[in-house]
Scaffold this active site. Structure first.
Site, PDB file in Angstrom:
ATOM      1  N   ASP A  64       0.850  -1.287   0.029  1.00  0.00           N
ATOM      2  CA  ASP A  64       0.028  -0.043   0.177  1.00  0.00           C
ATOM      3  C   ASP A  64       1.000   1.338  -0.076  1.00  0.00           C
ATOM      4  O   ASP A  64       1.997   1.256   0.198  1.00  0.00           O
ATOM      5  CB  ASP A  64      -0.914   0.028   1.339  1.00  0.00           C
ATOM      6  CG  ASP A  64      -0.292  -0.496   2.540  1.00  0.00           C
ATOM      7  OD1 ASP A  64       0.822  -0.537   2.614  1.00  0.00           O
ATOM      8  OD2 ASP A  64      -1.065  -0.632   3.642  1.00  0.00           O
ATOM      9  N   ASP A 133      -7.765  -2.552  14.038  1.00  0.00           N
ATOM     10  CA  ASP A 133      -9.258  -2.579  13.974  1.00  0.00           C
ATOM     11  C   ASP A 133      -9.309  -3.871  12.722  1.00  0.00           C
ATOM     12  O   ASP A 133     -10.331  -4.084  12.278  1.00  0.00           O
ATOM     13  CB  ASP A 133      -9.597  -1.533  13.091  1.00  0.00           C
ATOM     14  CG  ASP A 133      -8.864  -1.046  11.911  1.00  0.00           C
ATOM     15  OD1 ASP A 133      -8.109  -1.785  11.286  1.00  0.00           O
ATOM     16  OD2 ASP A 133      -9.340   0.073  11.196  1.00  0.00           O
ATOM     17  N   HIS A 135      -7.685  -4.257   9.883  1.00  0.00           N
ATOM     18  CA  HIS A 135      -7.186  -4.042   8.665  1.00  0.00           C
ATOM     19  C   HIS A 135      -6.011  -4.784   8.025  1.00  0.00           C
ATOM     20  O   HIS A 135      -5.043  -5.008   9.035  1.00  0.00           O
ATOM     21  CB  HIS A 135      -7.154  -2.725   8.077  1.00  0.00           C
ATOM     22  CG  HIS A 135      -6.296  -1.793   8.707  1.00  0.00           C
ATOM     23  ND1 HIS A 135      -6.265  -0.925   9.532  1.00  0.00           N
ATOM     24  CD2 HIS A 135      -4.824  -1.800   8.405  1.00  0.00           C
ATOM     25  CE1 HIS A 135      -5.058  -0.295   9.756  1.00  0.00           C
ATOM     26  NE2 HIS A 135      -4.069  -0.920   9.106  1.00  0.00           N
ATOM     27  N   GLU A 140      -9.534  -1.118   5.133  1.00  0.00           N
ATOM     28  CA  GLU A 140     -10.119  -0.901   6.342  1.00  0.00           C
ATOM     29  C   GLU A 140     -11.395  -1.798   6.675  1.00  0.00           C
ATOM     30  O   GLU A 140     -12.000  -2.333   5.634  1.00  0.00           O
ATOM     31  CB  GLU A 140     -10.870   0.568   6.430  1.00  0.00           C
ATOM     32  CG  GLU A 140      -9.687   1.581   6.281  1.00  0.00           C
ATOM     33  CD  GLU A 140      -8.778   1.720   7.762  1.00  0.00           C
ATOM     34  OE1 GLU A 140      -8.668   0.701   8.310  1.00  0.00           O
ATOM     35  OE2 GLU A 140      -8.160   2.743   7.906  1.00  0.00           O
TER      36      GLU A 140
END
Ligand code: GLP
Length: 257
Positions: A64, A133, A135, A140
């Site tokens: 990313d 979280d 991801h 996400e």
């Protein structure tokens, strides 16, 4: 696999990378940024300096990238990976690719990135971290499990988590390019590494929770060869720890990770 501490996660992941390159010197690596893989990267640099492994023919793709950071910005993932890993190895700079967050046409860049991964024959070993979280990459919660490389908007939580690298949350870009969950799942071997209690809940949900877009890391349950390497603190929320320990202790040495 549950190991004692972050340094031990690094040795296990480095073993898997070295094993791949011993079998296939031109192997294709998928590289994650973030703090989780750093012990592995330090161990790989150490082994390379000791003459134990060469990356001369290897190729690498980043997971990313932030959108809009100027080229060479110290927190651009292309800069981070060069500083933390590839700059200290003998891998040619041109063999390390990441999605270009400065591209004028971001949609075309994402399609070109997918094509480049395919042209390299796909990724052999994808190193992954996990966000608090759940991801992976920058997918996400609620990311499609079939998603491909694309533009994503970061959640407020991820921007807060990454603010420490930018000197304030206001400086953290809102947009990123990330390999999709579907892209990641096409790598032949996934190695997710996590350490510390802040990751315990995400690891429990990823490994033992339902497969759900709300926890993108849970998509690893669908992959035929996914390894999760955690330290004791990150393993704290798991239920079947006795089983995982027994399975790892009894693993035949020829099998690898
Ligand atoms: C960022 C990266 C992810 C990484 C995550 C966790 O969001 N895009 O690839 O897994 O952070 O970071 P860390 O390993 O520093 O906890």
């Amino acid at each position: 696999m549950i190991v004692a501490d972050p340094a031990a996660t690094g040795r296990v992941v480095a073993d898997a990378v070295c094993r791949l390159l011993a079998e296939r010197p031109d192997g294709v690596l998928g590289l994650a940024t973030g703090s989780s893989p750093l012990p592995a990267y330090r161990e790989l640099v150490r082994r390379h300096r000791a003459g134990e492994v060469s990356f001369r023919q290897a190729r690498a793709f980043l997971l990313d990238e932030y959108v809009g950071l100027p080229p060479g910005h110290p927190q651009a993932y292309r800069s981070v990976i060069e500083r933390e890993l590839t700059g200290a190895l003998d891998i040619p700079a041109a063999a390390v690719r990441g999605p270009d967050g400065t591209a004028h046409d971001l949609g075309a860049e994402c399609a070109a990135y997918e094509a480049a991964i395919a042209a390299a024959g796909g990724i052999d070993l994808q190193v992954l971290g996990v966000g608090a979280d759940g991801h992976i990459g920058f997918n996400e919660p609620s990311s499609s499990l079939g998603s491909r490389t694309r533009l994503k908007t970061l959640t407020a939580r991820t921007r807060r988590d990454n603010a420490r690298f930018f000197g304030g949350v206001d400086q953290v870009p809102r947009h990123v390019l990330t390999q999709g969950v579907g892209t990641i799942l096409e790598a032949r071997h996934l190695v997710l590494v996590a350490a510390g209690e802040a990751k315990a809940e995400a690891i429990a949900r990823a490994v033992e929770g339902p497969v759900t877009a709300m926890t993108p890391a849970s998509s690893l349950q669908l992959h035929p060869h996914a390894s999760v390497v955690v330290d004791e603190a990150a393993a704290a929320g798991l239920r079947l720890t006795d089983y995982y320990r027994e399975a790892y202790a009894g693993k035949p040495s020829w099998q690898g990770l």
